[in-house]
Design a protein around this motif. Structure first.
Motif, PDB file in Angstrom:
ATOM      1  N   ALA A   2     -35.782  56.562 -38.525  1.00 54.10           N
ATOM      2  CA  ALA A   2     -34.965  55.734 -39.402  1.00 54.10           C
ATOM      3  C   ALA A   2     -34.422  56.554 -40.556  1.00 54.10           C
ATOM      4  O   ALA A   2     -35.034  57.525 -41.000  1.00 54.10           O
ATOM      5  CB  ALA A   2     -35.782  54.563 -39.926  1.00 54.10           C
ATOM      6  N   THR A   3     -33.235  56.151 -41.038  1.00 55.24           N
ATOM      7  CA  THR A   3     -32.609  56.867 -42.151  1.00 55.24           C
ATOM      8  C   THR A   3     -32.257  55.881 -43.251  1.00 55.24           C
ATOM      9  O   THR A   3     -32.390  54.660 -43.090  1.00 55.24           O
ATOM     10  CB  THR A   3     -31.327  57.587 -41.696  1.00 55.24           C
ATOM     11  N   SER A   4     -31.802  56.410 -44.372  1.00 57.91           N
ATOM     12  CA  SER A   4     -31.363  55.567 -45.489  1.00 57.91           C
ATOM     13  C   SER A   4     -29.864  55.700 -45.709  1.00 57.91           C
ATOM     14  O   SER A   4     -29.372  55.478 -46.815  1.00 57.91           O
ATOM     15  CB  SER A   4     -32.122  55.963 -46.763  1.00 57.91           C
ATOM     16  N   LYS A   7     -28.272  52.447 -47.079  1.00 53.64           N
ATOM     17  CA  LYS A   7     -29.118  51.654 -47.970  1.00 53.64           C
ATOM     18  C   LYS A   7     -28.345  50.981 -49.103  1.00 53.64           C
ATOM     19  O   LYS A   7     -28.794  49.970 -49.659  1.00 53.64           O
ATOM     20  CB  LYS A   7     -30.223  52.530 -48.553  1.00 53.64           C
ATOM     21  N   ARG A   8     -27.181  51.506 -49.441  1.00 52.10           N
ATOM     22  CA  ARG A   8     -26.398  50.923 -50.531  1.00 52.10           C
ATOM     23  C   ARG A   8     -25.478  49.800 -50.069  1.00 52.10           C
ATOM     24  O   ARG A   8     -24.802  49.178 -50.888  1.00 52.10           O
ATOM     25  CB  ARG A   8     -25.550  51.998 -51.216  1.00 52.10           C
ATOM     26  N   THR A  10     -24.326  46.251 -47.829  1.00 45.45           N
ATOM     27  CA  THR A  10     -24.615  44.985 -47.148  1.00 45.45           C
ATOM     28  C   THR A  10     -23.406  44.693 -46.258  1.00 45.45           C
ATOM     29  O   THR A  10     -22.278  44.569 -46.753  1.00 45.45           O
ATOM     30  CB  THR A  10     -24.820  43.843 -48.152  1.00 45.45           C
ATOM     31  N   HIS A  31     -29.900  48.006 -39.826  1.00 42.55           N
ATOM     32  CA  HIS A  31     -31.283  48.011 -40.328  1.00 42.55           C
ATOM     33  C   HIS A  31     -31.944  49.368 -40.136  1.00 42.55           C
ATOM     34  O   HIS A  31     -32.676  49.848 -41.021  1.00 42.55           O
ATOM     35  CB  HIS A  31     -32.102  46.927 -39.619  1.00 42.55           C
ATOM     36  N   TYR A  32     -31.700  49.998 -39.002  1.00 46.40           N
ATOM     37  CA  TYR A  32     -32.330  51.288 -38.705  1.00 46.40           C
ATOM     38  C   TYR A  32     -31.912  52.342 -39.726  1.00 46.40           C
ATOM     39  O   TYR A  32     -32.699  53.245 -40.070  1.00 46.40           O
ATOM     40  CB  TYR A  32     -31.943  51.736 -37.293  1.00 46.40           C
ATOM     41  N   HIS A  33     -30.677  52.223 -40.208  1.00 51.07           N
ATOM     42  CA  HIS A  33     -30.176  53.218 -41.160  1.00 51.07           C
ATOM     43  C   HIS A  33     -30.248  52.721 -42.607  1.00 51.07           C
ATOM     44  O   HIS A  33     -29.543  53.236 -43.481  1.00 51.07           O
ATOM     45  CB  HIS A  33     -28.746  53.612 -40.808  1.00 51.07           C
ATOM     46  N   GLY A  34     -31.105  51.730 -42.843  1.00 55.42           N
ATOM     47  CA  GLY A  34     -31.427  51.334 -44.212  1.00 55.42           C
ATOM     48  C   GLY A  34     -30.497  50.321 -44.834  1.00 55.42           C
ATOM     49  O   GLY A  34     -30.655  49.981 -46.017  1.00 55.42           O
ATOM     50  N   GLY A  35     -29.528  49.822 -44.091  1.00 52.95           N
ATOM     51  CA  GLY A  35     -28.599  48.856 -44.659  1.00 52.95           C
ATOM     52  C   GLY A  35     -29.085  47.429 -44.518  1.00 52.95           C
ATOM     53  O   GLY A  35     -30.110  47.153 -43.894  1.00 52.95           O
ATOM     54  N   THR A  36     -28.336  46.497 -45.107  1.00 61.21           N
ATOM     55  CA  THR A  36     -28.653  45.075 -45.026  1.00 61.21           C
ATOM     56  C   THR A  36     -27.571  44.382 -44.188  1.00 61.21           C
ATOM     57  O   THR A  36     -26.372  44.556 -44.451  1.00 61.21           O
ATOM     58  CB  THR A  36     -28.700  44.444 -46.428  1.00 61.21           C
TER      59      THR A  36
END
Length: 303
Positions: A2-4, A7-8, A10, A31-36
């Motif tokens: 998984a990555t981020s 993450k910033r 949505t 989700h896997y890359h940290g997003g919403t």
């Protein structure tokens, strides 16, 4: 692993992207890359991944995103290119924005349509000039456009209703009569076609193929009356030389018979059946058109 990467962000989704890109798969990737992943639009959504079809139809999510003004509406390639970059990195949204893509496509379509319209008008003007020159040459040779007892000129153009769609392709058919009492008939040319002219105020009829024709029947100045019939094709890269349906010095029966036969071949309507009564504010005679309740594909000749 998984990555981020996201993450910033949505991200919401609308549209069909194929069996390998279902909404559920997209949700998993985000989700896997940290997003919403957002199933509904809200002020917290940063991106809306949208299909061209849904953007064009302005579905509810698109309308909400446009109203929020903070949501970047992007095509699916933005997400895919970001995740597949080596190394993975968030791509600049500018080249993926649906508004820019659709707007550019519309501008391009408008430019192409304008250019095509210009070329059609230019081609029509050239065609008209060629037909007028031919008619003058025929007059010099002792022939004029034949008119019947009602003064109807047998010089008509058969053309599709939508010239933009059909590329302004036309035929011109004429029947002439020679000027001398003892003309020398021209040899019959195989595969005869006829000379064509652009009809501005002239009658126009719909044909069933992507070509149009000008039909012209010529009569001689001198007596006994002799006739000739020609056709000219107006499509691109076509010869400007008219081809003969009935050569100079023909009888009326031959010239007019071939005139009618060509008319029927191209319009699927007998010449004698071309007239119907049409109420267009006042009673006029002409071939029934769509505006008068004509069937699709029927011959058009309202005047």
């Amino acid at each position: 692993m998984a990555t981020s990467l996201l993450k910033r962000f949505t991200i919401a989704v609308t549209g069909d992207f194929g069996q390998q890109r279902t909404t559920e798969k997209v949700r998993q990737w985000i989700h896997y890359h940290g997003g919403t992943f957002a199933s509904e639009m809200s002020p917290t959504v940063t991106h809306l991944i949208c299909s061209k079809q849904h953007y064009g139809k302005a579905v509810p999510k698109v309308k909400q995103a446009l109203k929020l003004k903070t949501v970047k509406i992007v095509k699916f390639d933005w997400l895919e290119d970001s995740l597949l970059s080596k190394p993975p990195r968030v791509r600049n949204e500018r080249e993926y924005l649906m508004g820019t893509i659709i707007g550019t496509a519309r501008e391009s379509k408008t430019r192409k349509k304008a250019a095509r319209k210009h070329n059609i008008k230019k081609g029509m003007a050239t065609f008209e000039k060629g037909c007028k020159d031919f008619e003058q040459d025929m007059f010099s040779d002792g022939y004029h456009i034949y008119r019947d007892s009602t003064t109807f000129a047998y010089d008509i153009t058969l053309a599709r209703i939508n010239l933009l769609t059909n590329k302004n392709q036309r035929y011109s058919l004429k029947v002439n009569e020679p000027a001398s009492d003892d003309p020398s008939p021209s040899p019959i040319i195989s595969n005869p076609i006829f000379p064509s002219l652009l009809p501005s105020p002239r009658p126009r009829a719909r044909i069933h193929h992507a070509r149009a024709q000008r039909l012209q029947l010529y009569e001689s100045h001198a007596t006994p009356k002799l006739y000739a019939c020609y056709a000219k094709y107006s499509g691109p890269k076509q010869s400007s030389i008219p081809r003969i349906l009935a050569p100079l010095g023909s009888s009326f029966e031959l010239a007019f018979g071939n005139f009618k036969q060509f008319f029927t071949l191209k319009t699927r309507k007998e010449w004698d059946d071309r007239l119907v009564k049409a109420n267009m504010g006042s009673i006029k005679w002409g071939l029934q058109c769509d505006a008068c309740g004509g069937d699709t594909g029927a011959l058009q000749l309202c005047y």
